[in-house]
Write a protein that holds these residues in place. Sequence first.
Motif, PDB file in Angstrom:
ATOM      1  N   GLU A 235     -17.960  70.227  12.249  1.00  0.00           N
ATOM      2  CA  GLU A 235     -17.435  69.335  11.188  1.00  0.00           C
ATOM      3  C   GLU A 235     -18.379  69.137   9.955  1.00  0.00           C
ATOM      4  O   GLU A 235     -19.316  68.821   9.882  1.00  0.00           O
ATOM      5  CB  GLU A 235     -16.994  67.742  11.552  1.00  0.00           C
ATOM      6  N   ARG A 236     -17.368  69.663   8.870  1.00  0.00           N
ATOM      7  CA  ARG A 236     -18.174  69.423   7.455  1.00  0.00           C
ATOM      8  C   ARG A 236     -17.238  68.442   6.659  1.00  0.00           C
ATOM      9  O   ARG A 236     -15.889  68.440   6.630  1.00  0.00           O
ATOM     10  CB  ARG A 236     -18.129  70.817   6.737  1.00  0.00           C
ATOM     11  N   GLY A 237     -18.144  67.338   6.391  1.00  0.00           N
ATOM     12  CA  GLY A 237     -17.081  66.255   5.727  1.00  0.00           C
ATOM     13  C   GLY A 237     -17.909  65.824   4.440  1.00  0.00           C
ATOM     14  O   GLY A 237     -18.878  66.334   4.215  1.00  0.00           O
ATOM     15  N   GLN A 238     -17.058  65.425   3.371  1.00  0.00           N
ATOM     16  CA  GLN A 238     -17.369  64.988   2.168  1.00  0.00           C
ATOM     17  C   GLN A 238     -16.734  63.661   1.512  1.00  0.00           C
ATOM     18  O   GLN A 238     -15.945  63.869   0.783  1.00  0.00           O
ATOM     19  CB  GLN A 238     -16.932  66.236   1.130  1.00  0.00           C
ATOM     20  N   PRO A 239     -17.178  62.689   2.248  1.00  0.00           N
ATOM     21  CA  PRO A 239     -16.588  61.435   2.106  1.00  0.00           C
ATOM     22  C   PRO A 239     -17.395  60.990   0.527  1.00  0.00           C
ATOM     23  O   PRO A 239     -18.363  60.913   0.332  1.00  0.00           O
ATOM     24  CB  PRO A 239     -17.190  60.446   3.073  1.00  0.00           C
ATOM     25  N   GLN A 240     -16.144  60.753  -0.310  1.00  0.00           N
ATOM     26  CA  GLN A 240     -16.408  60.087  -1.739  1.00  0.00           C
ATOM     27  C   GLN A 240     -16.183  58.613  -1.610  1.00  0.00           C
ATOM     28  O   GLN A 240     -14.967  58.240  -1.144  1.00  0.00           O
ATOM     29  CB  GLN A 240     -15.558  60.774  -2.527  1.00  0.00           C
ATOM     30  N   ASN A 241     -16.920  57.757  -1.941  1.00  0.00           N
ATOM     31  CA  ASN A 241     -16.730  56.115  -2.122  1.00  0.00           C
ATOM     32  C   ASN A 241     -17.152  55.892  -3.357  1.00  0.00           C
ATOM     33  O   ASN A 241     -18.418  55.585  -3.774  1.00  0.00           O
ATOM     34  CB  ASN A 241     -17.756  55.770  -0.858  1.00  0.00           C
ATOM     35  N   THR A 242     -16.112  55.905  -4.390  1.00  0.00           N
ATOM     36  CA  THR A 242     -16.338  55.532  -5.866  1.00  0.00           C
ATOM     37  C   THR A 242     -16.711  54.247  -5.928  1.00  0.00           C
ATOM     38  O   THR A 242     -17.537  53.918  -6.694  1.00  0.00           O
ATOM     39  CB  THR A 242     -14.927  55.637  -6.415  1.00  0.00           C
ATOM     40  N   ALA A 243     -16.312  53.184  -4.961  1.00  0.00           N
ATOM     41  CA  ALA A 243     -16.416  51.940  -5.297  1.00  0.00           C
ATOM     42  C   ALA A 243     -17.949  51.449  -4.931  1.00  0.00           C
ATOM     43  O   ALA A 243     -18.496  50.775  -5.549  1.00  0.00           O
ATOM     44  CB  ALA A 243     -15.556  50.960  -4.312  1.00  0.00           C
ATOM     45  N   ALA A 244     -18.382  52.443  -3.748  1.00  0.00           N
ATOM     46  CA  ALA A 244     -19.863  51.904  -3.393  1.00  0.00           C
ATOM     47  C   ALA A 244     -20.924  52.901  -4.288  1.00  0.00           C
ATOM     48  O   ALA A 244     -21.854  52.689  -3.991  1.00  0.00           O
ATOM     49  CB  ALA A 244     -20.011  52.461  -1.750  1.00  0.00           C
ATOM     50  N   GLY A 245     -20.250  53.655  -4.992  1.00  0.00           N
ATOM     51  CA  GLY A 245     -21.133  54.549  -5.887  1.00  0.00           C
ATOM     52  C   GLY A 245     -21.709  55.584  -5.067  1.00  0.00           C
ATOM     53  O   GLY A 245     -22.886  56.081  -5.270  1.00  0.00           O
ATOM     54  N   THR A 246     -21.226  56.120  -3.823  1.00  0.00           N
ATOM     55  CA  THR A 246     -21.906  57.260  -2.824  1.00  0.00           C
ATOM     56  C   THR A 246     -21.177  58.273  -2.816  1.00  0.00           C
ATOM     57  O   THR A 246     -19.752  58.399  -2.882  1.00  0.00           O
ATOM     58  CB  THR A 246     -22.145  56.661  -1.777  1.00  0.00           C
TER      59      THR A 246
END
Length: 892
Positions: free
Chosen positions: A496-507
């Motif tokens: 699995e290749r994942g790319q979670p974007q968490n704008t609120a957390a800044g990550t």
Amino acid sequence: MATSSVLALLVAQPAFAQDQAATPADSAAAKAGTAEPKSERANGEIIVTATKVATNVQDVPIAITAVTAKALEDRQVNTFADLGSIVPNATFQKEGAIYGAGVSVTIRGIGLVDTQFSQEPAVAYYIDDIYYPFLFGSNFDLLDLDHVEVLRGPQGTLFGRNAISGAVNMVSRKPSFDDLSAYVDMKAGSRNRTDVRAGVNLPISDTMAIGVSMVAKRQRGYMKILDFSCQMYKNGTPELAGTYPFASSKTSYAGGVQKPKNCVIDHAGGEDVRAARATLRWEPANNIELNITGDYSYANNEGAADKVTDINMQLTAGHLRGLDSLGAPYGDYTGVIVNSGPGVNRNLITLFDLYSVPGTPFRFDQRFLTDDIYSTYETNCDRLPSGYKISGNTYYNGSIYRGGNCWGRRVPVENWGLNGKLRVGITSDIEALAIFGMRRIHTQFGANYDGTPLVDAYIYHEDDMKYWTGEFRLTGQHGWVDWTAGLFYYDGTATERGQPQNTAAGTQQFHDVFYYPNAKAAYLNVTLRPYELFSFAEGLSLNGGLRRSTDKKLVDYTAQFDATPAGQIQFVPSSSSTYFTLPIKNTRWDWKLGADYKITDDIMIYGSAATGYRLPGFNTRIFQAGQIEQQFPTALISYELGFKADFFDRRVRLNGDAFWMAYSMRNGSFGGREPRYDPSSTALVIKPGLETLIPDGPIGTAWEGQFTNCRPYNAATDGPPNGSTVGIECIGRSWNYPVKGGDPIRGVELEATVEPIDRLIANFSLGYTDRGSTTGRPLTFPDWTLSGGVQYRFDIPAIAGSLTPRLDWFWTGKIAYSSNYPEFDTPARSLFNGRLTYENDKDQYEIAAGVTNLLNKKYFIQRTIFTRLALSVDLAQPGEPRSWYVSFSKRF
């Protein structure tokens, strides 16, 4: 086509279902007890494979629901997810968009929702005896389905893979040696629905035949995706659109262009599937049979129809809230609006501020909640390009590895496999069966889940799965004893290749997971009939089973957090990135003991005790480093008492059971909050804020006070900020802990079929499950499930055929989704389906018209409560509105 997806059985629109006549060799082998289990019909009965010996479903001492493809079609069980509506104490439901293409199954309160490889399903899925291990890709269509069997309770001593709460076994129709035939099935319906199914049975000789089938189906989704700015203008509130641009000229109000008729730019919840299946059957002698099957399917479905139902506007837009009855910061809004403060996220403020106009701030607030449960502003795309920089925003900081995430609104899944089954009758009493299967699945999906055209959080996954299974089974029948012994092997690889974007957390996270599962098992099941030896034991049978399992899975996990400076091309991982390998393994014995007694030829009572187990998993959906932890295994013993009875010359059939499952261990989960660490720092530095860390944990357990939680900072009682527990910023997480014993799961199940007069048939099922409250209110599963249906066939010579109207009713009880907040419960619901079928027996064709959700009930299939984890929104998946179709089926 047993297309690999277990699930997808898709029961879904089963193919034009006709009973397959047995060949003389088939019948002789069945009488001798050496036939491979199959689904011949005798006096309208279903012959099932649950005990690995072809047996009338009424003679199997197991809680089992067996339904033919024709019955599924008549009841308009059109998808695998619909199957749970007619199985007591079971839910089958399509996953939400953030989980990708899959269907989760829960039986008797135990199941799995997450499609990630980190979790072990509680229900084992089989297609023609081939084990299907993953939830990913599990919502495909299955061609040439003969019948489906749903077994409730642990099934480890009869199936290759251990199953703690049940097994789903889907059986396809075999090619026939003496029937040159073909069929075509066409449907058209709501939202541009078109289905075409076709198949051919081609006998090559008296001992060889080929079956080929295909399906192509397409339907537009029922969730409308709206152009946000267009809709604001259409609503007469253009000021709420700020400077956010229109999606296209077709939905634009700008520049004097003619006003658009609507603001719809796309849809969600639709499907687009192509699949094919071919089977070669060869029977050179009565005691030898070889079946080889290959299948391929490609789905490019729209993402699931997710709807944002609530927004935590303190976090997203600075609308301050009071405390609720539990002392948590989720009370009523106070009317005070600020740009910073307790629980206010500056990243979301500065992101949405890009589109503000003087005097009217553009904010992530109630303007993004549509009035219709079938509409959303979600675009599943980050319109800001990579490398974009926003002043004061810790996510959009100029790194070229942030922003620009956009993978469209489709969920492509490619799925293909090959399997073979060789049956050899060693003697008239002993049969050997060798099974081999291999499968390859590739899928990818991207999903935003905040209901806005901007991005609070975005999940992208690309998954590749390949595995093979092998099973060798010996079955014997010797008058007073039946036995089955088997060896099972399963080996696979998943990446699995994942790319979670968490704008609120800044990550911005980039993770790679390599998953290597392996399972070996040996099992033995014996049924004794002492009445064959001793007349005083007339009607009594005893059965027992034993299983030895060795399960392991190696997880190689990398989660790199982006710390690349603005303007730099070379990727720089944060020092808080996570790298680990996690070997999970277990060797275990499981057993089953049972007895059944035939009071008469038509009435049987039975009882059993069996153990079940599943390996622990781990959490891969993390918000920051350090949140990955292994969960605890689940083990239980299940007790069951039941009966199966036919009355009045089989015009009334009643099957019922009561069960009681006691845990020896299970995984408990506590949802709380922990300090948020600065993602831009090279060390784990707690971010300053206005919250205080306090001890917390599940009330009433040994773990009360063992974890942490956060509450608003109070200077009068907490003192000055200290940078570690007072005056900090927090983020949601969950902790796992072992639960030994505790409240059992118990319940009852009842199924009835009544034919008071010829051609009038009524069905009914009832399920009740009580899961106790050791770890809080039971979640995501109803206490009660009921269903019923009635049909009558009118034989009308004037039209050279028959008319059969049918009405079905499905009732699901209240479901809780938050332990402490009952306001998020979904209320009980009733749904009705109707169908009218014309059958022409002479020319062998059928015309039908059907309606699902006849009363157009608005309801949610499932919900996800994020706001109580200090996240931005709550999600729900609305059920499909009223839909109609007409179909034409022809046999040649």
